[in-house]
Scaffold this motif. Structure first.
Motif, PDB file in Angstrom:
ATOM      1  N   VAL A  28       0.849  -1.186   0.000  1.00 53.26           N
ATOM      2  CA  VAL A  28       0.000   0.000   0.000  1.00 53.26           C
ATOM      3  C   VAL A  28       0.888   1.240   0.000  1.00 53.26           C
ATOM      4  O   VAL A  28       1.854   1.323   0.753  1.00 53.26           O
ATOM      5  N   ASP A  29       0.561   2.194  -0.870  1.00 53.90           N
ATOM      6  CA  ASP A  29       1.196   3.510  -0.836  1.00 53.90           C
ATOM      7  C   ASP A  29       0.143   4.554  -1.188  1.00 53.90           C
ATOM      8  O   ASP A  29      -1.042   4.228  -1.299  1.00 53.90           O
ATOM      9  N   GLU A  30       0.553   5.800  -1.373  1.00 50.57           N
ATOM     10  CA  GLU A  30      -0.411   6.875  -1.636  1.00 50.57           C
ATOM     11  C   GLU A  30      -1.119   6.729  -2.988  1.00 50.57           C
ATOM     12  O   GLU A  30      -2.143   7.366  -3.232  1.00 50.57           O
ATOM     13  N   ALA A  70      -5.145  -8.531  -6.860  1.00 43.25           N
ATOM     14  CA  ALA A  70      -5.980  -7.357  -7.066  1.00 43.25           C
ATOM     15  C   ALA A  70      -5.149  -6.075  -7.076  1.00 43.25           C
ATOM     16  O   ALA A  70      -4.154  -5.969  -6.353  1.00 43.25           O
ATOM     17  N   VAL A  71      -5.593  -5.129  -7.885  1.00 42.28           N
ATOM     18  CA  VAL A  71      -4.987  -3.804  -7.951  1.00 42.28           C
ATOM     19  C   VAL A  71      -6.103  -2.779  -7.756  1.00 42.28           C
ATOM     20  O   VAL A  71      -7.114  -2.824  -8.451  1.00 42.28           O
ATOM     21  N   VAL A  72      -5.906  -1.876  -6.778  1.00 41.32           N
ATOM     22  CA  VAL A  72      -6.863  -0.836  -6.476  1.00 41.32           C
ATOM     23  C   VAL A  72      -6.150   0.512  -6.513  1.00 41.32           C
ATOM     24  O   VAL A  72      -5.564   0.940  -5.516  1.00 41.32           O
ATOM     25  N   PRO A  73      -6.138   1.173  -7.684  1.00 41.42           N
ATOM     26  CA  PRO A  73      -5.442   2.470  -7.774  1.00 41.42           C
ATOM     27  C   PRO A  73      -6.313   3.598  -7.216  1.00 41.42           C
ATOM     28  O   PRO A  73      -7.515   3.620  -7.429  1.00 41.42           O
ATOM     29  N   ASN A  74      -5.682   4.519  -6.478  1.00 39.95           N
ATOM     30  CA  ASN A  74      -6.394   5.725  -6.058  1.00 39.95           C
ATOM     31  C   ASN A  74      -6.591   6.599  -7.289  1.00 39.95           C
ATOM     32  O   ASN A  74      -5.661   6.811  -8.050  1.00 39.95           O
ATOM     33  N   GLN A  75      -7.791   7.116  -7.467  1.00 43.07           N
ATOM     34  CA  GLN A  75      -8.082   7.920  -8.665  1.00 43.07           C
ATOM     35  C   GLN A  75      -8.662   9.255  -8.291  1.00 43.07           C
ATOM     36  O   GLN A  75      -9.451   9.377  -7.430  1.00 43.07           O
TER      37      GLN A  75
END
Length: 110
Positions: free
Chosen positions: A29-31, A105-110
């Protein structure tokens, strides 16, 4: 950057997002978002939730299950990739008795 899931500590999330049982996951996890390798044992699920600030890509590594989406359900098997766009809802469920449902899984912050 290489992520070695084999050396990451596993976290356990009981009733994740209102689901049944527990999600076991190794994650980075990162920003910018999160990348994880998750496991749902038979009868376990990630609860139905909406992706308000992100999309999600789930690639099935092993096992079988289903994803519940706004307009129904879809079966999942190894090699399948489920995409939940930002603003949409879904739940991931291991409804089999055949063993764990393992996924990336990949969950990008958008």
């Amino acid at each position: 950057m290489t992520l070695d899931f084999n050396t990451m500590e596993e976290s356990v999330f009981p009733n994740f997002l209102g689901g049944e049982g527990a999600l076991r996951a190794k994650m980075y996890v990162d920003e910018l978002g999160k990348i994880l390798r998750g496991v749902l044992d038979p009868g376990c699920s990630i609860g139905y939730h909406t992706h308000e600030t992100s999309s999600e890509i789930i690639y099935i590594l092993s096992g079988t299950g289903k994803v519940r989406v706004e307009d129904g359900e879809e079966s999942l098997k190894p090699g399948d990739c489920h995409y939940c766009p930002k603003g949409r809802s879904h739940a991931l469920i291991n409804d089999s008795d055949d063993g764990p449902l393992e996924f990336f899984a990949v969950v990008p912050n958008q």
